[in-house]
Write a protein that holds these residues in place. Structure first.
Motif, PDB file in Angstrom:
ATOM      1  N   LEU A  53      14.933  13.411  20.129  1.00 54.65           N
ATOM      2  CA  LEU A  53      14.087  14.243  21.003  1.00 54.65           C
ATOM      3  C   LEU A  53      13.304  13.376  21.985  1.00 54.65           C
ATOM      4  O   LEU A  53      13.149  13.731  23.157  1.00 54.65           O
ATOM      5  N   ALA A  54      12.820  12.234  21.513  1.00 51.15           N
ATOM      6  CA  ALA A  54      12.084  11.336  22.409  1.00 51.15           C
ATOM      7  C   ALA A  54      13.010  10.810  23.503  1.00 51.15           C
ATOM      8  O   ALA A  54      12.584  10.573  24.637  1.00 51.15           O
ATOM      9  N   GLY A  55      14.301  10.627  23.162  1.00 49.15           N
ATOM     10  CA  GLY A  55      15.268  10.186  24.163  1.00 49.15           C
ATOM     11  C   GLY A  55      15.550  11.252  25.202  1.00 49.15           C
ATOM     12  O   GLY A  55      15.772  10.956  26.374  1.00 49.15           O
ATOM     13  N   ALA A  56      15.528  12.517  24.775  1.00 52.30           N
ATOM     14  CA  ALA A  56      15.828  13.611  25.704  1.00 52.30           C
ATOM     15  C   ALA A  56      14.595  14.039  26.496  1.00 52.30           C
ATOM     16  O   ALA A  56      14.718  14.563  27.596  1.00 52.30           O
ATOM     17  N   TYR A  57      13.404  13.825  25.923  1.00 57.01           N
ATOM     18  CA  TYR A  57      12.177  14.333  26.548  1.00 57.01           C
ATOM     19  C   TYR A  57      11.140  13.238  26.794  1.00 57.01           C
ATOM     20  O   TYR A  57       9.987  13.369  26.356  1.00 57.01           O
ATOM     21  N   PRO A  58      11.496  12.174  27.503  1.00 57.45           N
ATOM     22  CA  PRO A  58      10.537  11.079  27.717  1.00 57.45           C
ATOM     23  C   PRO A  58       9.316  11.500  28.542  1.00 57.45           C
ATOM     24  O   PRO A  58       8.226  10.958  28.338  1.00 57.45           O
ATOM     25  N   VAL A  59       9.486  12.457  29.455  1.00 59.08           N
ATOM     26  CA  VAL A  59       8.337  12.883  30.272  1.00 59.08           C
ATOM     27  C   VAL A  59       7.355  13.703  29.426  1.00 59.08           C
ATOM     28  O   VAL A  59       6.140  13.505  29.506  1.00 59.08           O
ATOM     29  N   ILE A  60       7.894  14.587  28.602  1.00 56.60           N
ATOM     30  CA  ILE A  60       7.025  15.364  27.705  1.00 56.60           C
ATOM     31  C   ILE A  60       6.249  14.420  26.801  1.00 56.60           C
ATOM     32  O   ILE A  60       5.043  14.590  26.591  1.00 56.60           O
ATOM     33  N   GLU A  61       6.927  13.404  26.279  1.00 56.25           N
ATOM     34  CA  GLU A  61       6.246  12.466  25.383  1.00 56.25           C
ATOM     35  C   GLU A  61       5.099  11.763  26.110  1.00 56.25           C
ATOM     36  O   GLU A  61       4.021  11.589  25.562  1.00 56.25           O
ATOM     37  N   GLN A  62       5.332  11.371  27.370  1.00 60.92           N
ATOM     38  CA  GLN A  62       4.252  10.732  28.131  1.00 60.92           C
ATOM     39  C   GLN A  62       3.122  11.705  28.443  1.00 60.92           C
ATOM     40  O   GLN A  62       1.945  11.340  28.439  1.00 60.92           O
ATOM     41  N   LEU A  63       3.489  12.949  28.724  1.00 56.98           N
ATOM     42  CA  LEU A  63       2.471  13.937  29.097  1.00 56.98           C
ATOM     43  C   LEU A  63       1.513  14.233  27.950  1.00 56.98           C
ATOM     44  O   LEU A  63       0.306  14.370  28.154  1.00 56.98           O
ATOM     45  N   VAL A  64       2.045  14.360  26.739  1.00 59.57           N
ATOM     46  CA  VAL A  64       1.181  14.755  25.619  1.00 59.57           C
ATOM     47  C   VAL A  64       0.741  13.573  24.770  1.00 59.57           C
ATOM     48  O   VAL A  64      -0.149  13.716  23.926  1.00 59.57           O
ATOM     49  N   LYS A  66       2.124   9.932  22.491  1.00 59.28           N
ATOM     50  CA  LYS A  66       3.086   9.693  21.415  1.00 59.28           C
ATOM     51  C   LYS A  66       2.719  10.401  20.109  1.00 59.28           C
ATOM     52  O   LYS A  66       3.582  10.956  19.434  1.00 59.28           O
ATOM     53  N   ASP A  67       1.437  10.366  19.742  1.00 59.81           N
ATOM     54  CA  ASP A  67       1.031  10.970  18.469  1.00 59.81           C
ATOM     55  C   ASP A  67       1.227  12.481  18.487  1.00 59.81           C
ATOM     56  O   ASP A  67       1.760  13.064  17.551  1.00 59.81           O
ATOM     57  N   PHE A  68       0.784  13.089  19.577  1.00 66.22           N
ATOM     58  CA  PHE A  68       0.933  14.538  19.704  1.00 66.22           C
ATOM     59  C   PHE A  68       2.417  14.909  19.705  1.00 66.22           C
ATOM     60  O   PHE A  68       2.838  15.876  19.060  1.00 66.22           O
ATOM     61  N   PHE A  69       3.215  14.123  20.422  1.00 74.40           N
ATOM     62  CA  PHE A  69       4.650  14.388  20.510  1.00 74.40           C
ATOM     63  C   PHE A  69       5.297  14.315  19.123  1.00 74.40           C
ATOM     64  O   PHE A  69       6.138  15.145  18.769  1.00 74.40           O
ATOM     65  N   ARG A  70       4.879  13.302  18.348  1.00 72.75           N
ATOM     66  CA  ARG A  70       5.477  13.146  17.026  1.00 72.75           C
ATOM     67  C   ARG A  70       5.165  14.351  16.135  1.00 72.75           C
ATOM     68  O   ARG A  70       6.024  14.855  15.415  1.00 72.75           O
ATOM     69  N   ARG A  71       3.955  14.833  16.226  1.00 69.60           N
ATOM     70  CA  ARG A  71       3.590  15.986  15.405  1.00 69.60           C
ATOM     71  C   ARG A  71       4.261  17.256  15.910  1.00 69.60           C
ATOM     72  O   ARG A  71       4.649  18.125  15.133  1.00 69.60           O
ATOM     73  N   MET A  72       4.395  17.337  17.219  1.00 69.90           N
ATOM     74  CA  MET A  72       5.074  18.503  17.797  1.00 69.90           C
ATOM     75  C   MET A  72       6.560  18.515  17.394  1.00 69.90           C
ATOM     76  O   MET A  72       7.091  19.546  16.987  1.00 69.90           O
TER      77      MET A  72
ATOM     78  N   ASN B  44      21.237   3.538  21.724  1.00 73.08           N
ATOM     79  CA  ASN B  44      22.528   3.001  21.338  1.00 73.08           C
ATOM     80  C   ASN B  44      22.830   3.287  19.881  1.00 73.08           C
ATOM     81  O   ASN B  44      21.975   3.217  19.035  1.00 73.08           O
ATOM     82  N   GLY B  45      24.083   3.588  19.638  1.00 68.88           N
ATOM     83  CA  GLY B  45      24.542   3.764  18.270  1.00 68.88           C
ATOM     84  C   GLY B  45      23.695   4.760  17.505  1.00 68.88           C
ATOM     85  O   GLY B  45      23.203   5.733  18.044  1.00 68.88           O
ATOM     86  N   CYS B  46      23.536   4.493  16.222  1.00 66.99           N
ATOM     87  CA  CYS B  46      22.807   5.455  15.414  1.00 66.99           C
ATOM     88  C   CYS B  46      21.308   5.310  15.632  1.00 66.99           C
ATOM     89  O   CYS B  46      20.529   6.145  15.204  1.00 66.99           O
ATOM     90  N   ASN B  47      20.917   4.251  16.272  1.00 66.92           N
ATOM     91  CA  ASN B  47      19.510   4.158  16.684  1.00 66.92           C
ATOM     92  C   ASN B  47      19.431   4.856  18.022  1.00 66.92           C
ATOM     93  O   ASN B  47      19.791   4.302  19.042  1.00 66.92           O
ATOM     94  N   SER B  48      18.979   6.099  18.013  1.00 73.63           N
ATOM     95  CA  SER B  48      19.222   6.927  19.183  1.00 73.63           C
ATOM     96  C   SER B  48      18.290   6.657  20.360  1.00 73.63           C
ATOM     97  O   SER B  48      18.465   7.204  21.410  1.00 73.63           O
ATOM     98  N   ASN B  49      17.253   5.859  20.218  1.00 75.41           N
ATOM     99  CA  ASN B  49      16.546   5.444  21.422  1.00 75.41           C
ATOM    100  C   ASN B  49      15.817   4.135  21.215  1.00 75.41           C
ATOM    101  O   ASN B  49      16.031   3.429  20.231  1.00 75.41           O
TER     102      ASN B  49
END
Lengths: 259, 95
Positions: A53-64, A66-72, B44-49
């Motif tokens: 999810l962090a890979g797909a949503y890097p902007v959301i993670e920055q906006l809220v 890291k801690d908030f993102f992890r809990r979300m 990369n790989g199974c470490n997805s980011n």
């Protein structure tokens, strides 16, 4: 095989839903209890989905943050199972989830930014498409131009929002200056996502251009889409938008309406 | 309708005249082939980011506390801070 299947289902329920570990689980560890071993496994499971999810949503993670993102995402992961063996498919429901997520309710633009990020994510992994074949287009008699059905690239997405989501997205890209100002009074935003040379790009389209492209994406003929757009936007500049989107690799093919 | 036909013809003609697309090969240059299955930058790989997690990396039982931090504390504070959640109220930039 049914025994293995049952074992795996039971193990999955233990990991995902926190059920008691089945008595079938091997307990021959010297350093761990079963509960600790299951806990480590579950943490890996959640951690990998969080990373996806962090890979797909890097902007959301920055906006809220890291801690908030992890809990979300932890709550998201609890509600949404991964349905594919490919982790890049995970997280499509984030926009809707964020809209319902109470602690983020004040950030009214967040669901639309999530939708834009998912479009970018999908654009990155979309199939390649050939460039528009102008030689083939040149063979079409001009009297038939109105009948053209233009096909857009599988990497092309139009995301419309009443918030300046493209500006927010650009302000959070690597290399963007950390100091930014987003003008919320600038009105709605039509963000066009496309991919060129393996780089995902986000452009803003004028209202008329976006309305026209939406018609094209819906499979309406060039003539009909243009007529409908001109009715609402008399100053619509077809030539400009056509050149723009072909340059960006948005149009990849065409067919004729009557075939 | 004639006006519109003229407009469409002019647009397509200018497209053909400029020769963008196939003739320049601009959209998908072959000198930049994407490997099958390549991951996004940093993933990369199974470490997805790019974070430290990996298949074998989550060695703890649980690295996520259960309590919520109620307030987001990222750059949203710069994007106008707190906004009205009422759908009809216009969003205003915070200073």
């Amino acid at each position: 095989m049914p025994a293995l299947c049952n074992d795996l289902s039971s193990f999955a329920r233990t990991i995902v839903h926190g059920e008691e570990p089945s008595s079938e689980i091997d307990t021959n560890y010297t350093n761990y209890s079963v509960a600790v071993a299951v806990g480590v496994y579950r943490n890996n499971y959640r951690g990998n989905l969080h990373d996806a999810l962090a890979g797909a949503y890097p902007v959301i993670e920055q906006l809220v943050g890291k801690d908030f993102f992890r809990r979300m995402t932890r709550q998201f992961i609890g509600q949404h199972l991964s349905r594919s063996g490919n982790l890049h498919h995970y997280g499509a429901e984030m926009s809707g989830f964020v809209a319902e997520f109470k602690p983020a309710q004040d950030l009214v633009y967040l669901p639309d930014v999530a939708a834009l990020e998912w479009a970018c994510h999908c654009a990155y992994f979309a199939d390649d498409a050939a460039a528009l074949d102008l030689v083939k287009l040149a063979q079409i008699p001009p009297v038939q131009y109105s009948e053209l059905i233009l096909c857009t690239s599988p990497a092309c997405h139009l995301v419309r929002s009443r918030f300046p989501i493209a500006a927010i997205w650009h302000a959070h890209q690597p290399g963007a200056p950390g100091d930014f100002h987003i003008d919320f009074d600038c009105g709605s935003c039509n963000a066009l996502v496309c991919r060129k040379n393996d780089v995902v790009m986000v452009f803003e389209l004028a209202e008329a251009d976006a309305a026209w492209l939406q018609g094209i994406q819906a499979g309406i003929s060039l003539g009909e889409a243009t007529a409908a757009t001109l009715e609402r936007f008399p100053n619509f500049d077809l030539q400009a938008v056509l050149l723009n989107i072909v340059t960006q690799g948005v149009l990849v093919d065409f067919s004729m309406a009557n075939h | 309708m004639n006006d519109q036909h003229t407009l469409i013809s002019a647009a397509i003609t200018s497209l053909l005249a400029l020769g963008i697309g196939t003739s320049s090969g601009s959209a998908y240059a072959t000198d930049h082939e994407k490997c099958f299955g390549i991951a996004k930058a940093g993933q990369n790989g199974c470490n997805s980011n790019k974070s430290k997690h990996s298949c074998a990396g989550h060695s703890k039982v649980d690295n996520d506390p259960n309590d919520f931090i109620v307030v987001p504390e990222g750059s949203c504070l710069k994007v106008g801070g707190k906004l009205e959640s009422d759908e009809d109220k216009p969003a205003t930039p915070g200073k």
